[in-house]
Design a protein around this motif. Sequence first.
Motif, PDB file in Angstrom:
ATOM      1  N   GLU A 135     -79.700 -49.519-105.472  1.00 28.35           N
ATOM      2  CA  GLU A 135     -80.949 -50.146-105.060  1.00 28.35           C
ATOM      3  C   GLU A 135     -80.744 -51.271-104.046  1.00 28.35           C
ATOM      4  OE1 GLU A 135     -81.200 -53.201-108.873  1.00 28.35           O
ATOM      5  OE2 GLU A 135     -82.436 -51.410-108.816  1.00 28.35           O
ATOM      6  N   ASP A 136     -79.501 -51.752-103.908  1.00 22.45           N
ATOM      7  CA  ASP A 136     -79.206 -52.777-102.910  1.00 22.45           C
ATOM      8  C   ASP A 136     -78.800 -52.186-101.568  1.00 22.45           C
ATOM      9  OD1 ASP A 136     -79.642 -54.742-104.823  1.00 22.45           O
ATOM     10  OD2 ASP A 136     -77.535 -54.775-105.435  1.00 22.45           O
ATOM     11  N   GLY A 137     -78.707 -50.853-101.510  1.00 18.93           N
ATOM     12  CA  GLY A 137     -78.274 -50.208-100.271  1.00 18.93           C
ATOM     13  C   GLY A 137     -76.772 -50.037-100.176  1.00 18.93           C
ATOM     14  N   ASP A 138     -76.046 -50.336-101.264  1.00 17.37           N
ATOM     15  CA  ASP A 138     -74.590 -50.170-101.270  1.00 17.37           C
ATOM     16  C   ASP A 138     -74.229 -48.786-101.785  1.00 17.37           C
ATOM     17  OD1 ASP A 138     -73.820 -52.797-100.400  1.00 17.37           O
ATOM     18  OD2 ASP A 138     -74.449 -53.534-102.359  1.00 17.37           O
ATOM     19  N   TRP A 139     -73.230 -48.190-101.159  1.00 20.68           N
ATOM     20  CA  TRP A 139     -72.765 -46.868-101.573  1.00 20.68           C
ATOM     21  C   TRP A 139     -71.667 -46.996-102.630  1.00 20.68           C
ATOM     22  CZ3 TRP A 139     -74.646 -42.140-100.069  1.00 20.68           C
ATOM     23  CH2 TRP A 139     -75.554 -42.134 -99.012  1.00 20.68           C
ATOM     24  N   TYR A 140     -71.667 -46.051-103.552  1.00 24.14           N
ATOM     25  CA  TYR A 140     -70.536 -45.931-104.472  1.00 24.14           C
ATOM     26  C   TYR A 140     -70.170 -44.458-104.583  1.00 24.14           C
ATOM     27  CZ  TYR A 140     -74.324 -45.202-107.929  1.00 24.14           C
ATOM     28  OH  TYR A 140     -75.438 -44.759-108.602  1.00 24.14           O
ATOM     29  N   GLU A 141     -68.886 -44.217-104.730  1.00 28.38           N
ATOM     30  CA  GLU A 141     -68.337 -42.879-104.535  1.00 28.38           C
ATOM     31  C   GLU A 141     -67.725 -42.329-105.824  1.00 28.38           C
ATOM     32  OE1 GLU A 141     -65.634 -42.939-101.238  1.00 28.38           O
ATOM     33  OE2 GLU A 141     -67.016 -44.055 -99.952  1.00 28.38           O
ATOM     34  N   THR A 142     -67.440 -41.046-105.774  1.00 24.54           N
ATOM     35  CA  THR A 142     -66.844 -40.381-106.924  1.00 24.54           C
ATOM     36  C   THR A 142     -65.343 -40.586-107.002  1.00 24.54           C
ATOM     37  OG1 THR A 142     -66.536 -38.365-105.664  1.00 24.54           O
ATOM     38  CG2 THR A 142     -68.600 -38.591-106.837  1.00 24.54           C
ATOM     39  N   GLY A 143     -64.739 -41.090-105.954  1.00 25.75           N
ATOM     40  CA  GLY A 143     -63.303 -41.320-105.956  1.00 25.75           C
ATOM     41  C   GLY A 143     -62.887 -42.031-104.690  1.00 25.75           C
ATOM     42  N   LEU A 144     -61.648 -42.426-104.664  1.00 23.57           N
ATOM     43  CA  LEU A 144     -61.085 -43.116-103.509  1.00 23.57           C
ATOM     44  C   LEU A 144     -60.428 -42.059-102.626  1.00 23.57           C
ATOM     45  CD1 LEU A 144     -60.589 -45.780-102.147  1.00 23.57           C
ATOM     46  CD2 LEU A 144     -58.754 -46.244-103.745  1.00 23.57           C
ATOM     47  N   HIS A 145     -61.071 -41.720-101.525  1.00 18.65           N
ATOM     48  CA  HIS A 145     -60.683 -40.559-100.730  1.00 18.65           C
ATOM     49  C   HIS A 145     -59.789 -40.963 -99.566  1.00 18.65           C
ATOM     50  CE1 HIS A 145     -63.845 -38.905-103.127  1.00 18.65           C
ATOM     51  NE2 HIS A 145     -64.738 -39.677-102.545  1.00 18.65           N
ATOM     52  N   ILE A 146     -58.593 -40.404 -99.526  1.00 16.88           N
ATOM     53  CA  ILE A 146     -57.614 -40.707 -98.488  1.00 16.88           C
ATOM     54  C   ILE A 146     -57.316 -39.440 -97.699  1.00 16.88           C
ATOM     55  CG2 ILE A 146     -55.276 -41.527 -98.007  1.00 16.88           C
ATOM     56  CD1 ILE A 146     -57.164 -43.665 -99.085  1.00 16.88           C
ATOM     57  N   PHE A 147     -57.335 -39.555 -96.378  1.00 17.07           N
ATOM     58  CA  PHE A 147     -57.070 -38.425 -95.481  1.00 17.07           C
ATOM     59  C   PHE A 147     -55.692 -38.620 -94.863  1.00 17.07           C
ATOM     60  CE2 PHE A 147     -61.543 -38.955 -96.018  1.00 17.07           C
ATOM     61  CZ  PHE A 147     -62.064 -37.671 -96.053  1.00 17.07           C
ATOM     62  N   PHE A 148     -54.776 -37.737 -95.187  1.00 17.29           N
ATOM     63  CA  PHE A 148     -53.387 -37.847 -94.736  1.00 17.29           C
ATOM     64  C   PHE A 148     -53.146 -37.083 -93.433  1.00 17.29           C
ATOM     65  CE2 PHE A 148     -52.955 -38.923 -99.189  1.00 17.29           C
ATOM     66  CZ  PHE A 148     -52.000 -39.922 -99.171  1.00 17.29           C
ATOM     67  N   GLY A 149     -52.137 -37.525 -92.713  1.00 23.13           N
ATOM     68  CA  GLY A 149     -51.697 -36.775 -91.543  1.00 23.13           C
ATOM     69  C   GLY A 149     -51.215 -35.391 -91.911  1.00 23.13           C
ATOM     70  N   ALA A 150     -50.753 -35.240 -93.148  1.00 20.29           N
ATOM     71  CA  ALA A 150     -50.246 -33.951 -93.642  1.00 20.29           C
ATOM     72  C   ALA A 150     -51.359 -33.044 -94.157  1.00 20.29           C
ATOM     73  CB  ALA A 150     -49.216 -34.187 -94.747  1.00 20.29           C
ATOM     74  N   TYR A 151     -52.597 -33.309 -93.755  1.00 21.60           N
ATOM     75  CA  TYR A 151     -53.737 -32.454 -94.104  1.00 21.60           C
ATOM     76  C   TYR A 151     -54.180 -31.700 -92.842  1.00 21.60           C
ATOM     77  CZ  TYR A 151     -54.659 -34.652 -98.698  1.00 21.60           C
ATOM     78  OH  TYR A 151     -54.603 -35.087 -99.999  1.00 21.60           O
ATOM     79  N   PRO A 152     -53.459 -30.677 -92.406  1.00 17.10           N
ATOM     80  CA  PRO A 152     -53.750 -30.050 -91.112  1.00 17.10           C
ATOM     81  C   PRO A 152     -55.099 -29.354 -91.042  1.00 17.10           C
ATOM     82  CG  PRO A 152     -52.127 -28.763 -92.335  1.00 17.10           C
ATOM     83  CD  PRO A 152     -52.295 -30.049 -93.079  1.00 17.10           C
ATOM     84  N   ASN A 153     -55.537 -28.733 -92.125  1.00 17.69           N
ATOM     85  CA  ASN A 153     -56.829 -28.046 -92.071  1.00 17.69           C
ATOM     86  C   ASN A 153     -57.991 -29.027 -92.070  1.00 17.69           C
ATOM     87  OD1 ASN A 153     -56.284 -24.958 -92.304  1.00 17.69           O
ATOM     88  ND2 ASN A 153     -54.874 -25.920 -93.750  1.00 17.69           N
ATOM     89  N   VAL A 154     -57.840 -30.125 -92.809  1.00 16.03           N
ATOM     90  CA  VAL A 154     -58.855 -31.171 -92.777  1.00 16.03           C
ATOM     91  C   VAL A 154     -58.905 -31.804 -91.393  1.00 16.03           C
ATOM     92  CG1 VAL A 154     -59.447 -33.468 -93.638  1.00 16.03           C
ATOM     93  CG2 VAL A 154     -58.812 -31.660 -95.252  1.00 16.03           C
ATOM     94  N   GLN A 155     -57.739 -32.083 -90.814  1.00 22.31           N
ATOM     95  CA  GLN A 155     -57.700 -32.705 -89.483  1.00 22.31           C
ATOM     96  C   GLN A 155     -58.294 -31.773 -88.427  1.00 22.31           C
ATOM     97  OE1 GLN A 155     -57.107 -35.784 -89.104  1.00 22.31           O
ATOM     98  NE2 GLN A 155     -56.263 -36.187 -91.135  1.00 22.31           N
ATOM     99  N   ASN A 156     -58.030 -30.480 -88.540  1.00 21.54           N
ATOM    100  CA  ASN A 156     -58.662 -29.524 -87.625  1.00 21.54           C
ATOM    101  C   ASN A 156     -60.174 -29.502 -87.808  1.00 21.54           C
ATOM    102  OD1 ASN A 156     -57.077 -27.390 -85.832  1.00 21.54           O
ATOM    103  ND2 ASN A 156     -55.709 -28.047 -87.469  1.00 21.54           N
ATOM    104  N   LEU A 157     -60.621 -29.573 -89.053  1.00 23.89           N
ATOM    105  CA  LEU A 157     -62.053 -29.556 -89.328  1.00 23.89           C
ATOM    106  C   LEU A 157     -62.754 -30.732 -88.656  1.00 23.89           C
ATOM    107  CD1 LEU A 157     -64.496 -28.382 -90.846  1.00 23.89           C
ATOM    108  CD2 LEU A 157     -63.798 -29.729 -92.841  1.00 23.89           C
ATOM    109  N   PHE A 158     -62.171 -31.925 -88.758  1.00 25.28           N
ATOM    110  CA  PHE A 158     -62.753 -33.085 -88.085  1.00 25.28           C
ATOM    111  C   PHE A 158     -62.846 -32.846 -86.578  1.00 25.28           C
ATOM    112  CE2 PHE A 158     -62.273 -35.315 -92.020  1.00 25.28           C
ATOM    113  CZ  PHE A 158     -63.074 -36.432 -91.938  1.00 25.28           C
ATOM    114  N   GLY A 159     -61.777 -32.285 -86.002  1.00 25.02           N
ATOM    115  CA  GLY A 159     -61.782 -32.009 -84.571  1.00 25.02           C
ATOM    116  C   GLY A 159     -62.810 -30.972 -84.182  1.00 25.02           C
ATOM    117  N   GLU A 160     -62.949 -29.919 -84.974  1.00 23.71           N
ATOM    118  CA  GLU A 160     -63.909 -28.862 -84.684  1.00 23.71           C
ATOM    119  C   GLU A 160     -65.342 -29.381 -84.721  1.00 23.71           C
ATOM    120  OE1 GLU A 160     -62.942 -25.857 -87.593  1.00 23.71           O
ATOM    121  OE2 GLU A 160     -60.831 -25.961 -87.016  1.00 23.71           O
TER     122      GLU A 160
END
Length: 564
Positions: A135-160
């Motif tokens: 209600e204050d406009g602050d977001w809260y998440e289901t987990g602490l999400h880290i994107f690694f350099g060793a995530y090639p398909n995720v990194q390609n997805l961002f680029g696409e």
Amino acid sequence: MVVFGNVSAANLPHQNGVLKAISSGGCDLMGHRSLKVSTSFKTRTRRRSAGPLQVVCVDIPRPELENTVNFLEAASLSASFRSAPRPAKPLKVVIAGAGLAGLSTAKYLADAGHKPLLLEARDVLGGKIAAWKDEDGDWYETGLHIFFGAYPNVQNLFGELGINDRLQWKEHSMIFAMPSKPGEFSRFDFPDVLPAPLNGIWAILRNNEMLTWPEKIKFAIGLLPAMVGGQAYVEAQDGLSVEEWMRKQGVPDRVTDEVFIAMSKALNFINPDELSMQCILIALNRFLQEKHGSKMAFLDGNPPERLCMPIVEHIRSLGGEVRLNSRIRKIELENDGTVKNFLLTDGTTIQGDAYVFATPVDILKLLLPDSWKEIPYFKRLEKLVGVPVINVHIWFDRKLKNTYDHLLFSRSNLLSVYADMSLTCKEYYDPNRSMLELVFAPAEEWISRTDSDIIDATMKELEKLFPDEISADQSKAKILKYHVVKTPRSVYKTIPDCEPCRPLQRSPIKGFYLAGDYTKQKYLASMEGAVLSGKFCSQSILQDYELLAAASGPQKLSEATVST
């Protein structure tokens, strides 16, 4: 590395200060008590009204990932969908679950010219990366999400999607708290001037605070078989826990205590006596073999808007559909045992040429038709069970000083990793007050405890990490508000001998497919694994195109049939 949990809803009702939702880990399709996920919200002092976002943090430039073997392999797989021959008759593929696996499946099917219909049970996208606003406009998440350099398909997805600029890269380091020295940290710094694996070896050799030289040497000797044996050796270690493997290789227990308790909890939310050593070896292989493999990035804001919506917009631009609030009650079958339709809780039936379940394995098992349950492919799923995890957000009345613009390994008994999101994330930036997001793990003994119990326990741990700034009794920094997000069934628990139970994306039921990080792919339970599973699922459907197109027959409509 898995650093995410689960839950969300954009506008869940408040009931006595408690937000409750039925969730599935990746996305929920059917409510069951064993899968109830609750998020608690308590405000002691309402936060000031938000003003214009002013970002003053400075991030590290995006690393050069495009020339790595794994990135090029992932790029080639992505390109294969875009370059696939346009189908004379696009398939109508009904996909259950709008987590990363379902979104990935729909995205790549749309790229190949087909018409996915993605159904999400809740009113929010993302599954395990879902988030919602208070209600204050602050977001809260289901987990602490880290994107690694060793995530090639995720990194390609961002680029696409053209959103590479939404990743905030941090310096190439791993930073561990020192329990024996409250308030102090020990760093593993990876020099950019050295290639892999020399940069990782240098980082380990330079750190003399956590491991002694004899311990480093014994650990290196213990790792030699993995370096020589490659992937075959790594897969063969699935039958051993981390603790068992370390002792078998003559690695001192202190190495496990100092380093691998923290790594195990970050990877799968469990301790080394439970985690399969295969999981650790896969992570080490990615981190040591790729120069930027262990380099970390944070998303610059909430995942539903900053990552999931661009995927949805892409799907819709190609003629696909995404529907929220579409919970599946039952998989209805034809007389021959194939899927007739998905029956939703509102009585609607959804038909297509092919069907995909991209939910967590626990939801799939609950909705499996009885006639499928004894089929070996599905029977083996019984060993795959989601692990409980708790994500905690605490807003303080001041800016904490004993922290970094980075992910931090707490090395505490109750906490896994944490970050001051008011530093690490642009959308959450606050120059005056800190918001700590913490992964509470292992959580099995705490998942049924009250939120106040969890906050009290968290504050006792934070007192050790911030001895000059935080006291458990709040005589120092005071809590303005907090959110506790509980997920009884998150990513599958990667215990020994699970690997043979992980299914391929193509099931033995004609026209029925699976996607999810628990399905067979080399990145285990992670965001990368979820995205890759969606690509493999899409690839299987394309390979089966002639069979599926022929089975659809002329009586099928040109769009996924919906009836009530």
